[in-house]
Design a protein around this motif. Structure first.
Motif, mmCIF file in Angstrom:
data_model
loop_
_atom_site.group_PDB
_atom_site.id
_atom_site.type_symbol
_atom_site.label_atom_id
_atom_site.label_comp_id
_atom_site.label_asym_id
_atom_site.label_seq_id
_atom_site.Cartn_x
_atom_site.Cartn_y
_atom_site.Cartn_z
ATOM 1 N N HIS A 80 0.831 -1.212 0.000
ATOM 2 C CA HIS A 80 0.000 0.000 0.000
ATOM 3 C C HIS A 80 0.865 1.261 0.000
ATOM 4 O O HIS A 80 0.411 2.320 0.430
ATOM 5 C CB HIS A 80 -0.916 0.003 1.227
ATOM 6 C CG HIS A 80 -1.787 -1.208 1.333
ATOM 7 N ND1 HIS A 80 -2.912 -1.403 0.564
ATOM 8 C CD2 HIS A 80 -1.666 -2.326 2.096
ATOM 9 C CE1 HIS A 80 -3.459 -2.574 0.866
ATOM 10 N NE2 HIS A 80 -2.721 -3.151 1.786
ATOM 11 N N GLY A 97 -6.843 2.223 -6.237
ATOM 12 C CA GLY A 97 -7.717 1.736 -5.183
ATOM 13 C C GLY A 97 -6.962 1.076 -4.055
ATOM 14 O O GLY A 97 -7.229 1.320 -2.872
ATOM 15 N N ARG A 98 -6.004 0.215 -4.397
ATOM 16 C CA ARG A 98 -5.270 -0.535 -3.374
ATOM 17 C C ARG A 98 -4.203 0.303 -2.694
ATOM 18 O O ARG A 98 -3.768 -0.024 -1.587
ATOM 19 C CB ARG A 98 -4.641 -1.786 -4.005
ATOM 20 C CG ARG A 98 -3.799 -2.606 -3.037
ATOM 21 C CD ARG A 98 -3.474 -3.977 -3.585
ATOM 22 N NE ARG A 98 -2.742 -3.944 -4.828
ATOM 23 C CZ ARG A 98 -1.421 -3.760 -4.931
ATOM 24 N NH1 ARG A 98 -0.700 -3.542 -3.851
ATOM 25 N NH2 ARG A 98 -0.828 -3.778 -6.109
ATOM 26 N N GLN A 99 -3.790 1.374 -3.311
ATOM 27 C CA GLN A 99 -2.716 2.178 -2.747
ATOM 28 C C GLN A 99 -3.250 3.521 -2.238
ATOM 29 O O GLN A 99 -3.546 3.657 -1.056
ATOM 30 C CB GLN A 99 -1.589 2.322 -3.783
ATOM 31 C CG GLN A 99 -0.891 0.971 -4.015
ATOM 32 C CD GLN A 99 0.067 0.958 -5.180
ATOM 33 O OE1 GLN A 99 -0.321 0.673 -6.303
ATOM 34 N NE2 GLN A 99 1.333 1.267 -4.931
ATOM 35 N N GLU A 107 -6.193 5.234 -2.446
ATOM 36 C CA GLU A 107 -7.501 5.272 -1.797
ATOM 37 C C GLU A 107 -7.514 4.439 -0.521
ATOM 38 O O GLU A 107 -8.171 4.808 0.459
ATOM 39 C CB GLU A 107 -8.578 4.805 -2.776
ATOM 40 C CG GLU A 107 -8.817 5.798 -3.900
ATOM 41 C CD GLU A 107 -9.954 5.395 -4.820
ATOM 42 O OE1 GLU A 107 -10.335 6.221 -5.671
ATOM 43 O OE2 GLU A 107 -10.458 4.254 -4.705
ATOM 44 N N PHE A 108 -6.804 3.330 -0.511
ATOM 45 C CA PHE A 108 -6.728 2.510 0.696
ATOM 46 C C PHE A 108 -6.069 3.281 1.833
ATOM 47 O O PHE A 108 -6.567 3.296 2.961
ATOM 48 C CB PHE A 108 -5.953 1.222 0.402
ATOM 49 C CG PHE A 108 -5.877 0.273 1.567
ATOM 50 C CD1 PHE A 108 -6.796 -0.742 1.713
ATOM 51 C CD2 PHE A 108 -4.878 0.402 2.528
ATOM 52 C CE1 PHE A 108 -6.732 -1.624 2.795
ATOM 53 C CE2 PHE A 108 -4.804 -0.460 3.611
ATOM 54 C CZ PHE A 108 -5.733 -1.470 3.738
ATOM 55 N N HIS A 137 -8.521 6.144 2.980
ATOM 56 C CA HIS A 137 -9.774 5.739 3.608
ATOM 57 C C HIS A 137 -9.585 4.760 4.767
ATOM 58 O O HIS A 137 -10.157 4.931 5.843
ATOM 59 C CB HIS A 137 -10.687 5.111 2.540
ATOM 60 C CG HIS A 137 -11.988 4.601 3.079
ATOM 61 N ND1 HIS A 137 -12.188 3.276 3.407
ATOM 62 C CD2 HIS A 137 -13.152 5.237 3.372
ATOM 63 C CE1 HIS A 137 -13.413 3.112 3.856
ATOM 64 N NE2 HIS A 137 -14.021 4.284 3.849
ATOM 65 N N THR A 138 -8.779 3.732 4.558
ATOM 66 C CA THR A 138 -8.696 2.639 5.526
ATOM 67 C C THR A 138 -7.691 2.914 6.636
ATOM 68 O O THR A 138 -7.823 2.370 7.732
ATOM 69 C CB THR A 138 -8.334 1.324 4.801
ATOM 70 O OG1 THR A 138 -9.253 1.131 3.722
ATOM 71 C CG2 THR A 138 -8.402 0.141 5.731
ATOM 72 N N TRP A 139 -6.703 3.747 6.356
ATOM 73 C CA TRP A 139 -5.711 4.068 7.381
ATOM 74 C C TRP A 139 -5.859 5.505 7.891
ATOM 75 O O TRP A 139 -6.066 5.716 9.078
ATOM 76 C CB TRP A 139 -4.292 3.842 6.841
ATOM 77 C CG TRP A 139 -3.918 2.385 6.737
ATOM 78 C CD1 TRP A 139 -4.581 1.335 7.281
ATOM 79 C CD2 TRP A 139 -2.782 1.838 6.043
ATOM 80 N NE1 TRP A 139 -3.947 0.152 6.959
ATOM 81 C CE2 TRP A 139 -2.847 0.428 6.216
ATOM 82 C CE3 TRP A 139 -1.755 2.392 5.300
ATOM 83 C CZ2 TRP A 139 -1.878 -0.419 5.668
ATOM 84 C CZ3 TRP A 139 -0.788 1.544 4.754
ATOM 85 C CH2 TRP A 139 -0.860 0.154 4.947
ATOM 86 N N ASN A 141 -9.694 6.381 8.981
ATOM 87 C CA ASN A 141 -10.391 5.323 9.711
ATOM 88 C C ASN A 141 -10.397 5.655 11.202
ATOM 89 O O ASN A 141 -9.352 5.608 11.853
ATOM 90 C CB ASN A 141 -9.705 3.984 9.471
ATOM 91 C CG ASN A 141 -10.409 2.829 10.162
ATOM 92 O OD1 ASN A 141 -11.417 3.009 10.854
ATOM 93 N ND2 ASN A 141 -9.882 1.631 9.983
#
Length: 480
Positions: free
Chosen positions: A353, A400-402, A404-405, A408-410, A413
């Protein structure tokens, strides 16, 4: 499957290989296509004028990227367009992407200076770099002369500044923690933390030992045999090879607001940290010099070497040195995440990521030397009203995997790393899922300390997704 050969640097645009550090002057030109045939012909003439990875420019450099909208305007067939990633094709202003990226409220694209629904469409991004302002202005004039005659229109010119001591506007050393790519640095083969080239350049193996999905072209559509053959043996031609996706976000930084918040929070009755610079370092995860808290938890020690040579699990699994929600811990967790913290698998997960950052600052510094103590001393003066911030640019093979992840996810969050109601203290949005997420926790023995409310310090002012093609891909796309 054919053997994947070593990268052809003459086919990779230079921005991928290096960040042009010796070229401190830079400007980014956002262009719109007004006439397809004229624009295609003019852009095709620029291909050999661009900078590629096989050269080390000392005077000037230029690179060129395209939006999905531009490919449609250029008449690229839908069967080819469908091979580009969904993220690139949809852009970053759809309702779904607004939720993922936190672009709501004051960050909404309707308020953007460029790239939003209320501004002219951006088709072409020209990135200009030079050794000084005179050379830069000459380069920009060369790129913008008679644009209307070439079927193009300038939407925006984004200027940049060089800040002292490699700092960013909040006063912290920047440009640390870039992923190590072995193919770009042949002199450090003994390092064991290399990130696969395919994470950033299409057509090479990524962290899953696979080729990241990329646009392919049927042989009959490449009548001039410009593109190489797909190494996976499909018989198609590889349009993505040596290209990458470029994410651009203009982020305004509220420097007075950031340091006033540090003063207010540090002086609170329940604060464990009474020095605003120390509290700011806890939020960033590094001291202003760039030294990480993991290596120097109690005070800044600028002489410490190897500013990026550390992991979290062995020395700071509980976040007592660097808080679990600090900015650098969120954007690059290293070996700290489940399911096996401290393992090589955890590090490999984090490396899938990573982002290759190529951004530049803009706007005048709030204080001349950007030393935090200098900024704090100036807070009592009237705000200058100047906008300043970062033209955030990153390269990745999979948006998306890098990008945006990570966003959004890190970063955004509120439950990252077991936390609650807490987003990235530096770049995070303070409202997620309709609820305030404005806390910041500092882990400490025997008790932790929660700081609240933490205001927003960064505002989105523009953005877009671009494709940065290889030389042969540009020739194909602009041939018509």
């Amino acid at each position: 499957m054919e053997e994947i050969v070593a990268p052809d640097f003459s086919d990779i645009q230079g921005l991928v290989v290096r960040g042009y550090g010796p070229l401190p002057a830079a400007a980014f030109l956002l262009l719109s296509i007004r006439n397809r045939s004229k624009a295609r012909r003019h852009l095709r003439e620029l291909i050999d004028d661009l900078t590629y990875g096989d050269t080390r420019p000392t005077d000037q450099a230029t690179n060129l990227a395209l939006t999905h909208h531009s490919l449609v305007r250029l008449g690229i067939h839908e069967s080819i367009l469908s091979g580009f990633s969904n993220e690139f094709r949809s852009g970053m202003t759809t309702p779904h992407k607004r939720r993922i990226l936190g672009d709501e409220g004051n960050h909404a694209p309707e308020h953007w200076l460029w790239g939003g629904p209320n501004t002219s469409p951006v088709d072409v991004l020209v990135l200009c770099y030079a050794s000084d302002e005179k050379a830069l202005n000459s380069r920009v004039r060369h790129m913008t002369d008679n644009l209307s005659e070439h079927g193009l229109e300038e939407v925006h010119r984004l200027d940049t500044v060089t800040l002292p001591e490699f700092r960013e506007h909040f006063g912290f050393r920047d440009s640390i923690g870039q992923p190590y790519i072995a193919e770009f640095d042949q002199h450090s083969q003994d390092r064991d933390d290399a990130v696969p080239l395919g994470e950033f350049v299409l057509g090479y193996r990524n962290g899953y030992d696979l080729l990241t999905p990329r646009p392919l072209v049927e042989p009959g559509q490449d009548r001039n045999n410009i593109l190489p053959t797909d190494p996976e043996g499909s018989g198609a031609r590889d349009l993505g090879l040596n290209g990458t996706y470029l994410v651009f976000r203009q982020l305004a930084q509220d420097v007075p607001g950031f340091w006033r918040a540090q003063q207010t929070l540090a002086s609170g009755p329940n604060s464990l940290i009474h020095d605003p610079v120390h509290l700011a370092a806890k939020m960033v995860g590094r001291w202003p010099s760039g030294v990480p808290l993991v290596l120097a938890p109690d005070r800044d020690q600028p002489g410490i070497p190897y500013l990026d040579d550390f992991r979290y699990h062995a020395n700071d699994a509980d976040g007592n040195r660097c808080p679990l929600g600090a900015h650098i811990r969120r954007t690059h967790p290293r070996d700290s995440l489940e399911p096996e913290p401290g393992s090589e698998e955890s590090l490999a997960f984090s490396n899938r990521h990573r982002l290759l950052r190529r951004g530049r600052a803009y706007g005048p510094p709030f204080a001349p030397d950007l030393v935090p103590e200098e900024i704090l001393a100036k807070l009592n003066e009237t705000d200058d009203g100047q906008e300043r911030g970062l033209h955030f640019i990153c390269l990745n093979g999979n948006i998306g995997r890098q990008f945006e992840f990570v966003q959004h996810t890190w970063s955004d969050n509120p439950n990252f790393n077991g936390l609650r109601q807490e987003t990235d203290p530096i770049i995070g949005h303070r409202t997620m899922f309709g609820q305030p997420q404005d806390s910041f926790r500092v882990q400490h023995e025997p008790l932790r300390c929660k700081y609240r409310p933490v205001p927003e310090f960064v505002r989105t002012r523009g953005g877009g997704y671009f494709f940065l093609p290889g030389r042969r891909a540009l020739q194909f796309l602009l041939t018509g």
